[in-house]
Design an enzyme around this catalytic site. Sequence first.
Site: not given
Ligand SMILES: NC(=O)C1=CN([C@@H]2O[C@H](COP(=O)(O)OP(=O)(O)OC[C@H]3O[C@@H](n4cnc5c(N)ncnc54)[C@H](OP(=O)(O)O)[C@@H]3O)[C@@H](O)[C@H]2O)C=CC1
Ligand SMILES: CC(C)(CO)C(=O)C(=O)O
Length: 570
Positions: A253, A519, A450
């Site tokens: 992921g 997100s 968080k």
């Molecule tokens: N984005 C942000 O700013 C922040 C996010 N978070 C948290 O971090 C976590 C991750 O978020 P984020 O990185 O934004 O998520 P994304 O949607 O950007 O990334 C999810 C990843 O998982 C992959 N994926 C999902 N389902 C599958 C599957 N069945 N098989 C293979 N790959 C899969 C996706 O691949 P594919 O591209 O192929 O779909 C993608 O690479 C969440 O809990 C979010 O709330 C926390 C802080 C900040």
């Molecule tokens: C907004 C942020 C970066 C911090 O609250 C976050 O965790 C999200 O986008 O899910």
Amino acid sequence: MSRPRVPPSGRSLGNLRPLGPFPVSAGRIPSAAAGGLCHENDAARGPEPCRDAMGRKRLAWPGECPAGAIPARTAGPGGASRAGEALGRYRPVRLADRWAADLCLCRRARRPHHPLRLPARPHAGAGDLRKAASAQPRQGHRRLSHRPAPRRGGGLDERGCAELVARRAGGPGRAGDIVHRPRHPHPHRRTGAFDPARWHCRPSAPLPRGVPPGGLTPPVTRPAPTHVATRRRAGFLGAARQGSAVMRVAIVGAGSIGGVVAWYLAKAGLKPTIVARPASASLLAAEGLTLQSAKGSETVAVQATADAGAAGPQDIVFVGFKAHDWPAGLALIRPLIGPQTIVVPMLNGIPWWYLDGLDARFGDRRLTSVDADGAIAAAIPSGQILGCVVYVGANRPAANVIDWNGRKRLILGETSAPAGSRLDEVVQLLKSADIDAEATPDIRAAVWQKLYGNACFNPISAVTGATIDRIVGDPAVKGVARAIIAECMAVAEAVGITEKIDIDQRLVLPPTMIGVKTSMLQDMEAGRPLELGAIVGAVAELGRRTGVATPIIESVGALAGNAWQQRWGS
Ligand SMILES: NC(=O)C1=CN([C@@H]2O[C@H](COP(=O)(O)OP(=O)(O)OC[C@H]3O[C@@H](n4cnc5c(N)ncnc54)[C@H](OP(=O)(O)O)[C@@H]3O)[C@@H](O)[C@H]2O)C=CC1
Ligand SMILES: CC(C)(CO)C(=O)C(=O)O
């Protein structure tokens, strides 16, 4: 893959201009001397009263220079011209302060990132970078450095910078060289003196190694299995460094968050294996992984595969799935887990493992809002999990390109075992890759810290489309956010969290949060499922189990779900 729509205003992670008199700090850059923090978690400490240059009372963030206390520009490298300063084009900030803040600049007052130059015009935002990216052939954009604004008055352009640094360092400079801040604590911080030996100049197109111009898929190298006893004796890091054993690290992921972690691990030469769906894996293997931030853009070569079985059991598996991706994604994770594997789920919200190891009064350990049929708990041995709370802001315009706000803070903790050496070793591994990792003795308290932010900002943003600063900038909406945090705190207390926060302080944003789309808002805009189960549903579920009512968060969650359905269908 559906891509987030960039709104006409262009107001995205990198291109921001808050409009109102928001209760945010005034955009000063935290001072090194005062500890210069720039994390969302500063909210836990909150702003402190101080006086500005006019003697007016104001709140300032810990480490922030009060308006009247910004030190005069020092004559170190990168000092802006007096003329520019007099014209108000430059912020008189000591560079040491900027490094201490890790270039974590307030979006409202963001200045060009180049450490040798502080010109007037804001540098390219993420939108500009995307345009630039699409205008260039992939292989050619290994280094998509920000083109600096044309010179206006004082300040050095990029070429001038490179030359200046090179002159000072006694070597040749090249146009296009990027001058990086020192990677390590620097004498400037203490003395302000310039030490050319500490500066790095990098050639403009050196990366990624191992990616030939045609873009071959490099074979996924599968290191010879290391004898477990050897690894245990030496510790994971010890074994990796001895060279006798290669530590096997996988990222499953590699989206926004997983991608940032993968990039840093790859950059540090730790050769993580990214396990992804076939299309993403081929793209990553062929073109590398690009990280775009205010510092510039850089691509690293990565090992990527869609065949988790071929990658085999790993020492550490970092998982960057959203909470709702886990059940479907387990097929990719299972082959990577052996009896010694540490699994690090990098997640927002209440994770499925939350009730593991807590006492029996919570009844069933399973949280139906995040692990409806118990499939995740069955697949991931609870003793092998290290909890992880993520303070990173990122977005993913393409499967191998990440827009990043510069924060890379991960808090890790044991979920049921006492904190011990494996936790320290994973933290050390991340630190060795320049990720700001910390160990906590109480990962559940860190989860709630968080979650107070996510539980209010994420669903509200999904309903309103507002960036975080606009949520707290509207008194009525801020009231909803306040009510949600109060409900969360009541649930947290009921499940044994003793740490209290000041809600109003939690809603005063640190500079890095200005203009950030959550997100969940990104998912709403892209038509991807919303992470409501972990961020809203699990709070309500824990509330039900402990007799705490959560009507506001449930209502906002319902509105967010409904807004998604109206926009994207059920
Ligand atoms: N984005 C942000 O700013 C922040 C996010 N978070 C948290 O971090 C976590 C991750 O978020 P984020 O990185 O934004 O998520 P994304 O949607 O950007 O990334 C999810 C990843 O998982 C992959 N994926 C999902 N389902 C599958 C599957 N069945 N098989 C293979 N790959 C899969 C996706 O691949 P594919 O591209 O192929 O779909 C993608 O690479 C969440 O809990 C979010 O709330 C926390 C802080 C900040
Ligand atoms: C907004 C942020 C970066 C911090 O609250 C976050 O965790 C999200 O986008 O899910």
